[in-house]
Design an enzyme around this catalytic site. Structure first.
Site, short mmCIF file in Angstrom:
data_model
loop_
_atom_site.label_atom_id
_atom_site.label_comp_id
_atom_site.label_asym_id
_atom_site.label_seq_id
_atom_site.Cartn_x
_atom_site.Cartn_y
_atom_site.Cartn_z
CG ASN A 9 -1.72 1.19 1.42
OD1 ASN A 9 -1.81 2.25 0.99
ND2 ASN A 9 -2.10 1.69 2.63
CD1 TRP A 10 3.50 0.58 -3.45
CD2 TRP A 10 3.58 2.44 -5.02
NE1 TRP A 10 4.26 0.07 -3.83
CE2 TRP A 10 4.32 0.93 -5.09
CE3 TRP A 10 3.26 2.64 -5.67
CZ2 TRP A 10 5.12 1.30 -6.52
CZ3 TRP A 10 3.53 3.29 -7.44
CH2 TRP A 10 4.46 1.83 -7.29
CE LYS A 11 0.19 3.82 4.31
NZ LYS A 11 -0.10 3.94 6.24
CG HIS A 95 -6.05 1.92 5.18
ND1 HIS A 95 -5.76 2.94 5.80
CD2 HIS A 95 -5.22 1.18 4.99
CE1 HIS A 95 -4.08 2.68 6.52
NE2 HIS A 95 -4.05 1.32 5.79
CD GLU A 97 -3.00 5.63 6.97
OE1 GLU A 97 -2.75 5.65 5.27
OE2 GLU A 97 -2.02 5.26 7.36
CD GLU A 164 -3.71 -2.71 7.31
OE1 GLU A 164 -2.62 -2.89 7.01
OE2 GLU A 164 -4.47 -1.29 8.20
N GLY A 170 2.33 2.67 10.56
CA GLY A 170 3.04 4.01 10.00
C GLY A 170 3.65 4.49 11.47
CB SER A 209 5.07 -1.62 12.07
OG SER A 209 4.43 -0.17 12.51
N GLY A 230 2.80 -0.81 4.47
CA GLY A 230 2.78 0.34 3.89
C GLY A 230 4.36 0.87 3.69
N GLY A 231 4.71 1.94 4.56
CA GLY A 231 6.15 2.26 4.62
C GLY A 231 7.45 1.39 3.86
C1 PEP Z 1 -1.14 -0.24 6.25
O1 PEP Z 1 -1.00 1.29 5.69
O2 PEP Z 1 -1.18 -0.24 5.76
C2 PEP Z 1 0.35 0.21 6.60
C3 PEP Z 1 -0.18 -1.49 7.52
O3 PEP Z 1 1.11 0.98 6.73
P1 PEP Z 1 2.75 0.90 7.86
O4 PEP Z 1 2.93 -0.66 6.82
O5 PEP Z 1 3.42 2.07 7.26
O6 PEP Z 1 2.26 0.64 8.54
#
Ligand code: PEP
Length: 251
Positions: A9-11, A95, A97, A164, A170, A209, A230-231
């Site tokens: 997930n590049w956001k 999600h 966010e 999640e 994040g 994370s 994500g990151g």
């Molecule tokens: C996400 O955005 O779904 C996520 C899990 O982000 P991160 O890996 O950065 O915590």
């Protein structure tokens, strides 16, 4: 049970040029038959180009969001129907966010899941509790509410559930693997009780994370069939190292 799914997930990251560069590097790493299923969810601006670059490769294309209506006066939105037209396979629904920053309620998430199925997409339904909810012993109550709301009408197509915990996204602080495992087990039991053998087909990911250094702790768990990243997915080598953790034999 299908192969684990490791999804990026590049956001709101990456230009068109950066997308092209990333996918070229990732495709070179992945080869023809990766041991796990991989999906990349770029921003809307890069979807069409990513669809071209990924056509005929083992990497699936995902979107980070989609509007349930087929078309209409919804300024700024992109519909599930339009995503399907591009060749998108997966779409992230609910999600945290989007729930937190854009006020998306359970009922709207449910509409998205239904629309994804209607247009032949596979929803990645995100569920998870906040830190306050976990500390108050309400983690399962919250996740159960999100599941019931989104899936109340039944399973009408393939589904991925991403557990999640909101506080792990994040932050660099993942859930404890045993907590992720316990939640995944409860989700599976809930699916089986409601939908019988169909519930066995649903892949349950962990997200929050995940990095190359800790991926094995989650992807080696018997109840977890993949990760939403994500990151650490923003770099193709890092994403690929995470994906490889899903196929490594248990320590
Ligand atoms: C996400 O955005 O779904 C996520 C899990 O982000 P991160 O890996 O950065 O915590």
């Amino acid at each position: 049970m299908p192969k684990p799914l490791v999804a990026a997930n590049w956001k709101m990251h990456k230009t068109l040029r950066e997308t092209e560069e990333y996918l070229r590097r990732l495709l070179a790493l992945v080869g023809a038959e990766p041991p796990v299923e991989l999906a990349v969810c770029p921003p809307f601006t890069a979807l069409a180009r990513a669809a071209e670059l990924l056509a005929g490769t083992p990497i699936a294309l995902g979107a980070q969001n989609g509007h349930p209506q087929r078309e209409g006066a919804f300024t700024g939105e992109v519909s599930m129907y339009q995503l399907a037209d591009l060749g998108v396979k997966y779409v992230i629904c609910g999600h945290s966010e989007r729930r937190r920053l854009f006020g998306e309620a359970d009922a709207f998430v449910a509409e998205k899941v239904r629309a994804a199925w209607a247009y032949g997409l596979v929803p990645i339904l995100c569920v998870g509790e906040t830190l306050e909810e976990r500390r108050a012993g309400r983690a399962w109550e919250v996740v159960e509410r999100q599941l019931s709301a989104a899936l109340g009408d039944g399973l009408s197509g393939p589904l991925v559930i991403a557990y999640e915990p909101v506080w792990a996204i994040g932050t660099g602080v993942p859930a404890h693997p045993q907590d992720a495992q316990a939640m995944a087990r409860r989700i599976r039991a809930w699916l089986l009780a409601r939908y019988g053998p169909l519930g066995e087909e649903v892949r349950i990911q962990y997200g929050g994370s995940v990095k190359p250094e800790n991926a094995r702790e989650f992807l080696g768990l018997p109840e977890i069939q993949g990760a939403l990243v994500g990151g650490a997915s923003l770099d193709p080598e890092s994403f690929w190292r995470i994906a490889l953790s899903a196929s490594a034999p248990s320590p």
